[in-house]
Design a protein around this motif. Sequence first.
Motif, PDB file in Angstrom:
ATOM      1  N   ALA A 140       3.051  69.129  -2.255  1.00 38.80           N
ATOM      2  CA  ALA A 140       4.438  69.140  -2.732  1.00 38.80           C
ATOM      3  C   ALA A 140       5.351  68.371  -1.782  1.00 38.80           C
ATOM      4  CB  ALA A 140       4.921  70.576  -2.885  1.00 38.80           C
ATOM      5  N   ILE A 141       5.105  68.553  -0.477  1.00 39.14           N
ATOM      6  CA  ILE A 141       5.935  67.851   0.511  1.00 39.14           C
ATOM      7  C   ILE A 141       5.674  66.357   0.469  1.00 39.14           C
ATOM      8  CG2 ILE A 141       6.358  67.558   2.981  1.00 39.14           C
ATOM      9  CD1 ILE A 141       5.729  70.574   3.280  1.00 39.14           C
ATOM     10  N   PHE A 142       4.396  65.949   0.528  1.00 40.79           N
ATOM     11  CA  PHE A 142       4.065  64.525   0.543  1.00 40.79           C
ATOM     12  C   PHE A 142       4.600  63.805  -0.696  1.00 40.79           C
ATOM     13  CE2 PHE A 142       0.073  65.610   3.153  1.00 40.79           C
ATOM     14  CZ  PHE A 142       0.720  65.348   4.336  1.00 40.79           C
ATOM     15  N   GLY A 143       4.351  64.393  -1.854  1.00 45.90           N
ATOM     16  CA  GLY A 143       4.734  63.737  -3.089  1.00 45.90           C
ATOM     17  C   GLY A 143       6.229  63.560  -3.231  1.00 45.90           C
ATOM     18  N   THR A 144       6.986  64.608  -2.927  1.00 48.20           N
ATOM     19  CA  THR A 144       8.440  64.499  -3.101  1.00 48.20           C
ATOM     20  C   THR A 144       9.082  63.656  -2.009  1.00 48.20           C
ATOM     21  OG1 THR A 144       8.677  66.661  -2.006  1.00 48.20           O
ATOM     22  CG2 THR A 144       8.723  66.627  -4.410  1.00 48.20           C
ATOM     23  N   VAL A 145       8.575  63.758  -0.769  1.00 52.70           N
ATOM     24  CA  VAL A 145       9.128  62.921   0.297  1.00 52.70           C
ATOM     25  C   VAL A 145       8.940  61.446  -0.044  1.00 52.70           C
ATOM     26  CG1 VAL A 145       8.767  62.180   2.687  1.00 52.70           C
ATOM     27  CG2 VAL A 145       8.987  64.606   2.161  1.00 52.70           C
ATOM     28  N   PHE A 147       8.437  60.059  -3.246  1.00 51.93           N
ATOM     29  CA  PHE A 147       9.019  59.584  -4.490  1.00 51.93           C
ATOM     30  C   PHE A 147      10.388  60.178  -4.826  1.00 51.93           C
ATOM     31  CE2 PHE A 147       4.347  59.289  -5.205  1.00 51.93           C
ATOM     32  CZ  PHE A 147       4.273  57.895  -5.221  1.00 51.93           C
ATOM     33  N   ARG A 148      10.633  61.423  -4.425  1.00 52.05           N
ATOM     34  CA  ARG A 148      11.915  62.070  -4.738  1.00 52.05           C
ATOM     35  C   ARG A 148      12.354  62.926  -3.553  1.00 52.05           C
ATOM     36  NH1 ARG A 148      12.409  64.585 -10.650  1.00 52.05           N
ATOM     37  NH2 ARG A 148      14.552  64.531  -9.911  1.00 52.05           N
ATOM     38  N   PRO A 149      12.725  62.312  -2.438  1.00 53.72           N
ATOM     39  CA  PRO A 149      13.040  63.073  -1.225  1.00 53.72           C
ATOM     40  C   PRO A 149      14.173  64.080  -1.396  1.00 53.72           C
ATOM     41  CG  PRO A 149      13.704  60.766  -1.015  1.00 53.72           C
ATOM     42  CD  PRO A 149      12.850  60.861  -2.235  1.00 53.72           C
ATOM     43  N   GLU A 150      15.080  63.785  -2.322  1.00 52.45           N
ATOM     44  CA  GLU A 150      16.183  64.717  -2.535  1.00 52.45           C
ATOM     45  C   GLU A 150      15.710  66.011  -3.201  1.00 52.45           C
ATOM     46  OE1 GLU A 150      15.576  62.597  -6.365  1.00 52.45           O
ATOM     47  OE2 GLU A 150      15.568  62.025  -4.243  1.00 52.45           O
ATOM     48  N   SER A 151      14.490  66.015  -3.722  1.00 55.34           N
ATOM     49  CA  SER A 151      13.960  67.191  -4.420  1.00 55.34           C
ATOM     50  C   SER A 151      12.970  67.997  -3.591  1.00 55.34           C
ATOM     51  CB  SER A 151      13.279  66.748  -5.722  1.00 55.34           C
ATOM     52  OG  SER A 151      14.183  66.074  -6.562  1.00 55.34           O
ATOM     53  N   THR A 152      12.768  67.619  -2.322  1.00 54.81           N
ATOM     54  CA  THR A 152      11.742  68.285  -1.516  1.00 54.81           C
ATOM     55  C   THR A 152      12.008  69.778  -1.371  1.00 54.81           C
ATOM     56  OG1 THR A 152      11.301  66.244  -0.293  1.00 54.81           O
ATOM     57  CG2 THR A 152      10.573  68.306   0.716  1.00 54.81           C
ATOM     58  N   ALA A 153      13.234  70.150  -1.094  1.00 54.34           N
ATOM     59  CA  ALA A 153      13.550  71.576  -0.912  1.00 54.34           C
ATOM     60  C   ALA A 153      13.234  72.371  -2.176  1.00 54.34           C
ATOM     61  CB  ALA A 153      15.018  71.747  -0.536  1.00 54.34           C
ATOM     62  N   LEU A 154      13.641  71.848  -3.313  1.00 57.39           N
ATOM     63  CA  LEU A 154      13.357  72.534  -4.575  1.00 57.39           C
ATOM     64  C   LEU A 154      11.860  72.601  -4.847  1.00 57.39           C
ATOM     65  CD1 LEU A 154      16.133  71.068  -6.901  1.00 57.39           C
ATOM     66  CD2 LEU A 154      15.870  73.467  -6.244  1.00 57.39           C
ATOM     67  N   ALA A 155      11.156  71.518  -4.562  1.00 56.78           N
ATOM     68  CA  ALA A 155       9.714  71.485  -4.814  1.00 56.78           C
ATOM     69  C   ALA A 155       8.989  72.520  -3.956  1.00 56.78           C
ATOM     70  CB  ALA A 155       9.164  70.094  -4.532  1.00 56.78           C
ATOM     71  N   LEU A 208      -6.879  68.663   5.013  1.00 57.57           N
ATOM     72  CA  LEU A 208      -7.409  68.107   3.771  1.00 57.57           C
ATOM     73  C   LEU A 208      -6.305  67.387   2.995  1.00 57.57           C
ATOM     74  CD1 LEU A 208      -9.765  70.942   2.475  1.00 57.57           C
ATOM     75  CD2 LEU A 208     -10.439  68.635   3.185  1.00 57.57           C
ATOM     76  N   ALA A 209      -5.141  68.011   2.923  1.00 56.76           N
ATOM     77  CA  ALA A 209      -4.024  67.385   2.212  1.00 56.76           C
ATOM     78  C   ALA A 209      -3.601  66.091   2.882  1.00 56.76           C
ATOM     79  CB  ALA A 209      -2.844  68.355   2.136  1.00 56.76           C
ATOM     80  N   ALA A 210      -3.585  66.088   4.223  1.00 55.31           N
ATOM     81  CA  ALA A 210      -3.210  64.873   4.948  1.00 55.31           C
ATOM     82  C   ALA A 210      -4.178  63.743   4.632  1.00 55.31           C
ATOM     83  CB  ALA A 210      -3.193  65.148   6.450  1.00 55.31           C
ATOM     84  N   TRP A 215      -4.555  58.792   1.592  1.00 58.61           N
ATOM     85  CA  TRP A 215      -5.214  57.770   0.772  1.00 58.61           C
ATOM     86  C   TRP A 215      -4.497  57.584  -0.562  1.00 58.61           C
ATOM     87  CZ3 TRP A 215      -7.599  58.735  -3.991  1.00 58.61           C
ATOM     88  CH2 TRP A 215      -8.236  57.626  -4.561  1.00 58.61           C
ATOM     89  N   LEU A 216      -4.172  58.687  -1.231  1.00 59.88           N
ATOM     90  CA  LEU A 216      -3.636  58.618  -2.584  1.00 59.88           C
ATOM     91  C   LEU A 216      -2.297  57.896  -2.641  1.00 59.88           C
ATOM     92  CD1 LEU A 216      -4.229  59.615  -5.488  1.00 59.88           C
ATOM     93  CD2 LEU A 216      -2.895  61.665  -4.949  1.00 59.88           C
TER      94      LEU A 216
END
Length: 223
Positions: A140-145, A147-155, A208-210, A215-216
Motif C-alpha cells: 500500500a505504501i509503495f504503490g501510493t507513494v 502513483f498517488r502520494p497524496e493518498s498514502t495516509a488513506l491507503a 519480500l515486499a521491498a 522490481w514491479l
Amino acid sequence: MTFSPVRRLVAEGLGTALLLAVVIGSGIMGERLAGGNVAIALLGNTLATGAALVVLIWVFGPISGAHFNPAVTLVAALRRDICWRLALAYPVAQVVGAVLGVWAAHAMFGEPIFQVSTKLRGGGGQAFAEVVATFGLLAAIFGTVRFRPESTALAVGLYITAAYWFTASTSFANPAVTLARSLSDTFAGIAPSSVPAFILAQFVGALLAAGVFGWLLKPDTTS
C-alpha cells in the motif's frame, strides 16, 4: 521543508505513542462496551485504529515520514530514502513512544500501568498472517507513494482496517507495536512468548515486499 533529526525523532516517538494509545485504548473501550461480543469489540478497535492512522500520517508525515514502524524504516533505509544514521535511531524512538502510548492508555482507563500480556497468539497460521499483513502494508505504501502520494495516509488506514479482519493475527504488521502490546494484558495484548515469531514474520513480509515492488515498480527502459 526540512526538519532537524531531533524533531524527526520526536515526531516518530510521539506519533507512535498516539498510535498505541489508540490501539490499546480502543481495545479496552470496545471490550468494556461490547458485553462479551468479541466481534463488536474488534470492530471498535479496528475503526479507531484505521482512522487514527490516517490522521497521524497526515500530521507527522511531513516531519518524519510517519513510519511509526521499524519494518518500514528498514525498507526506507534499504531504498536510500533515509540515511542509516536516522534509520538506526528511528526504531528506538518508535519503541519508546509505543511503550509510553500503552502506559498512557492504561492510565486513561484506570488500568495498572505496568502489565505483561497473557494472550497467546501462536501457531504457524498467525505467523504467516503477519507476513501477509506486513507485505500488504508495504505494498500500500509503495504503490501510493509512487502513483498517488497524496493518498498514502488513506491507503494505509484503509488497508489496516481491512487487514484487522482478513488476517488471522489481526494485522500487527509492526515490530514496535508488537513489543509494546506485550506490555498490556488487555484486549489488544500479545503474550511475550508470541512476540519473536510475529516480529520475524513482519520483517520477512517487509523484505519480500521491498523485493517484489522494487522490481514491479521499476520502469522499463526502451532503446
